[in-house]
Design a protein around this motif. Sequence first.
Motif, PDB file in Angstrom:
ATOM      1  N   THR A 156       1.981 -47.356 -18.536  1.00  0.00           N
ATOM      2  CA  THR A 156       3.081 -47.729 -19.475  1.00  0.00           C
ATOM      3  C   THR A 156       4.080 -48.591 -18.901  1.00  0.00           C
ATOM      4  O   THR A 156       3.936 -48.920 -17.924  1.00  0.00           O
ATOM      5  N   GLN A 157       4.946 -49.046 -19.860  1.00  0.00           N
ATOM      6  CA  GLN A 157       6.079 -49.947 -19.536  1.00  0.00           C
ATOM      7  C   GLN A 157       7.458 -49.133 -19.077  1.00  0.00           C
ATOM      8  O   GLN A 157       8.367 -49.562 -18.456  1.00  0.00           O
ATOM      9  N   LEU A 202      -1.669 -55.937 -23.408  1.00  0.00           N
ATOM     10  CA  LEU A 202      -0.553 -55.873 -22.946  1.00  0.00           C
ATOM     11  C   LEU A 202       0.499 -56.619 -22.492  1.00  0.00           C
ATOM     12  O   LEU A 202       1.216 -56.867 -22.589  1.00  0.00           O
ATOM     13  N   GLN A 203      -0.255 -57.981 -22.035  1.00  0.00           N
ATOM     14  CA  GLN A 203       0.383 -58.916 -21.678  1.00  0.00           C
ATOM     15  C   GLN A 203       1.456 -59.427 -23.070  1.00  0.00           C
ATOM     16  O   GLN A 203       2.424 -59.980 -23.070  1.00  0.00           O
ATOM     17  N   ASP A 208       1.650 -51.261 -26.207  1.00  0.00           N
ATOM     18  CA  ASP A 208       2.432 -50.849 -25.258  1.00  0.00           C
ATOM     19  C   ASP A 208       1.973 -50.287 -24.052  1.00  0.00           C
ATOM     20  O   ASP A 208       2.738 -50.259 -23.009  1.00  0.00           O
ATOM     21  N   ALA A 209       0.847 -49.672 -24.037  1.00  0.00           N
ATOM     22  CA  ALA A 209       0.222 -48.874 -22.851  1.00  0.00           C
ATOM     23  C   ALA A 209      -1.367 -48.886 -23.106  1.00  0.00           C
ATOM     24  O   ALA A 209      -1.911 -49.097 -23.978  1.00  0.00           O
ATOM     25  N   ILE A 226       1.466 -54.024 -16.357  1.00  0.00           N
ATOM     26  CA  ILE A 226       2.391 -52.583 -16.490  1.00  0.00           C
ATOM     27  C   ILE A 226       3.256 -52.325 -15.478  1.00  0.00           C
ATOM     28  O   ILE A 226       3.450 -53.130 -14.468  1.00  0.00           O
ATOM     29  N   LYS A 227       4.222 -51.388 -15.800  1.00  0.00           N
ATOM     30  CA  LYS A 227       5.177 -50.922 -14.729  1.00  0.00           C
ATOM     31  C   LYS A 227       5.128 -49.606 -14.321  1.00  0.00           C
ATOM     32  O   LYS A 227       5.679 -49.349 -13.347  1.00  0.00           O
ATOM     33  N   HIS A 228       4.341 -48.520 -14.773  1.00  0.00           N
ATOM     34  CA  HIS A 228       4.169 -47.342 -14.496  1.00  0.00           C
ATOM     35  C   HIS A 228       2.832 -46.934 -14.647  1.00  0.00           C
ATOM     36  O   HIS A 228       1.962 -47.203 -15.739  1.00  0.00           O
TER      37      HIS A 228
END
Length: 326
Positions: A156-157, A202-203, A208-209, A226-228
């Motif tokens: 996820t972000q 995603l990019q 969103d995920a 992604i961030k998470h």
Amino acid sequence: MKTTIRVLGLGVALAAGLAMSLPSYAATTLRIGTVLAPDDPMGRGLEKFKAEVEEATKGEVRIQVFHSSQLGDTTEMIDQARAGANVGTVTDVARLSSFVPSLAVMSAPFLFDTFEQADKFALSEDYLSWGDTLKEKSGLVMLASNWYQGPRHALTQVPVSKPADLSGIRMRTIGAPVWIETIRAMGAEPTPIAWGEVYSALQMGVIDAAEAQPTAIKGAKLYEVIKHVTKTGHIQLVTALVVSAESWDQISADNQKIVRDLAVENGRYASGLTIELGEKALADVAASGVTISEVDLAPFKKAVAGVYELLDLNKEVAIVNRVLGR
């Protein structure tokens, strides 16, 4: 003398007739594709499978391996095989549940805790009988169903600690009912798209995920978009090696046994790599700047508890528990 000639002639004719009545097996090539990168455990397992099959069958069965969606997305490869094309693939078993609904149980959420459990069930009489039905219903032959790709985690972000955190989030998943309903029950909006499109989706914010196993997160470089990564492990991704029944039936019974045995053996090899490389892959993802989080699984397990009944899998779940002795 004439009698001898007639007898010899009759023998030649009988031999020729017998030869015509016996099945003839020419060398067969199986073209097997995967959406994953060559250095993924599945890709490495397929290359080892290829070498061992060709050696054990003395070249009577040849394997060509195509990585990184060269033959199309998984669904496209399955469709090609069903149409009679000389194509096979490594697929999540749930994709095959449209032909044999019971197969969806292999992707049921929080059902298998370890690869060893999935491997044991994949060789049970109950499961193998579903494989026989698959050939009749779909024109696909399941060679082995113990190619383990690892636990699926949420990508996820935003930080995720409970199902409510996924509310309104468009999450890419596999387009089979058990996957879709699992992701929906977890709180997200399931969005099936081809694996090869996940990075760009995603990019560009189309989704969103996503959810994926550690080796695939690294192999597809999803850590760049992604961030998470939240370690939900909601589904243990157990996949099957399937081929076109039309191609399979061109192989002699002796060679079919060799190929099946090596499919199981190399499934275990690839699965071992998955387990060995999974934690390293997550460490590399973390080193790239992505936050890796442990999470209390109890709320997620509670959220997906109704999926078994929703998809009428309670009987199959009971079979799994019986086979595993729990």
